[in-house]
Scaffold this motif. Structure first.
Motif, short mmCIF file in Angstrom:
data_model
loop_
_atom_site.label_atom_id
_atom_site.label_comp_id
_atom_site.label_asym_id
_atom_site.label_seq_id
_atom_site.Cartn_x
_atom_site.Cartn_y
_atom_site.Cartn_z
N ARG A 99 0.85 -1.19 0.00
CA ARG A 99 0.00 0.00 0.00
C ARG A 99 0.89 1.25 0.00
NH1 ARG A 99 -4.93 -1.58 4.18
NH2 ARG A 99 -5.08 -3.79 3.58
N ARG A 100 0.50 2.22 -0.79
CA ARG A 100 1.22 3.48 -0.87
C ARG A 100 0.23 4.63 -0.88
NH1 ARG A 100 4.33 -0.02 -0.19
NH2 ARG A 100 6.41 -0.34 -1.14
N THR A 101 0.69 5.80 -0.44
CA THR A 101 -0.12 7.01 -0.56
C THR A 101 -0.10 7.45 -2.01
OG1 THR A 101 0.41 7.66 1.71
CG2 THR A 101 -0.43 9.37 0.24
N LEU A 102 -1.26 7.49 -2.62
CA LEU A 102 -1.35 7.73 -4.05
C LEU A 102 -1.55 9.21 -4.33
CD1 LEU A 102 -3.69 4.74 -4.97
CD2 LEU A 102 -1.20 4.82 -5.05
N THR A 127 -5.76 8.31 -12.19
CA THR A 127 -5.94 8.39 -10.75
C THR A 127 -6.56 7.08 -10.30
OG1 THR A 127 -8.18 9.32 -10.83
CG2 THR A 127 -6.33 10.88 -10.92
N GLU A 128 -6.71 6.95 -9.01
CA GLU A 128 -7.28 5.71 -8.49
C GLU A 128 -8.70 5.50 -8.98
OE1 GLU A 128 -7.52 3.39 -4.18
OE2 GLU A 128 -7.24 5.57 -4.27
#
Length: 218
Positions: free
Chosen positions: A83-86, A150-151
């Motif tokens: 998990r990463r900060t997107l 983007t997500e």
């Protein structure tokens, strides 16, 4: 006074009759008895035990993958674990399956993960070092396959265009493999390895009809 003898004492019992009949019948040879060409299902001879002992052992079953597809691996392992900060340094697209490069990289990671998880204590550690740590910065990077997405929004990445090379370009043109191959310093000619490589190049594409503009249009 003696007890009276029972009138049934001398009468043979059913068990005595069966024993006497069995004693009079010849004993069957269980090693040669057969029914319709097939051996009778009698177990206990030394030959049958030897055959069972000499039978080859069945090979162990091949290990099965934990996940049946790359999509199952991505949704069931990859996005849950890494998990990463997107939004800045890291990018992700929920429709990752729309990106051919992402499919290729994720499939390579999945294949390697399935194989290396079976390698004991160091397998996953080596997978992180040799595979994930190399792929992850590219896959999720700001210049990777998800650079425009983007997500929650997918944008089709730009595909570079190409033009076919002119006829003969790869065989005897000015930029053929032989013309640009490393030179052999002893002979002053392209090295034999370069010549062999050029000989294995595919045939040039078929010529295409192009419409040239007139001088008035230029």
């Amino acid at each position: 006074m003696s007890q009276p003898t029972s009138r049934h004492a001398s009468k043979p019992t059913v068990t005595d009759d069966i024993d006497s009949i069995a004693a009079e019948r010849p004993k069957a040879d269980i090693t040669s008895t057969s029914v319709s060409g097939s051996s009778v299902a009698v177990i206990g001879t030394s030959a049958s035990r030897d055959e069972v002992q000499d039978a080859p052992e069945e090979a162990p079953d091949e290990p099965q993958p934990c996940f049946p597809s790359v999509e199952a691996w991505v949704t069931g392992h990859f996005v849950l674990m890494y998990r990463r900060t997107l939004g800045g340094e890291f990018r992700w697209c929920s429709q990752w399956w729309q990106h051919a490069e992402a499919i290729s990289r994720l499939t390579a990671l999945w294949y390697a993960w399935e194989a290396m998880r079976l390698q004991g204590a160091t397998g996953i550690g080596l997978w992180h070092r040799d595979h994930l740590d190399h792929q992850l910065p590219i896959l999720l990077g700001a210049r990777g396959p998800f650079y425009q997405c983007t997500e929650h929004q997918h944008l089709e990445p730009h595909q570079a265009i190409t033009q076919p090379a002119p006829p003969g370009w790869w065989s005897d043109g000015p930029h053929s493999d032989l013309a640009n191959a490393p030179m052999d310093h002893n002979s002053g000619k392209p090295s034999q390895a370069a010549a062999d490589h050029a000989a294995c190049r595919p045939n040039p594409p078929a010529p295409t009809n192009t419409v040239q503009g007139s001088s008035d249009d230029q």
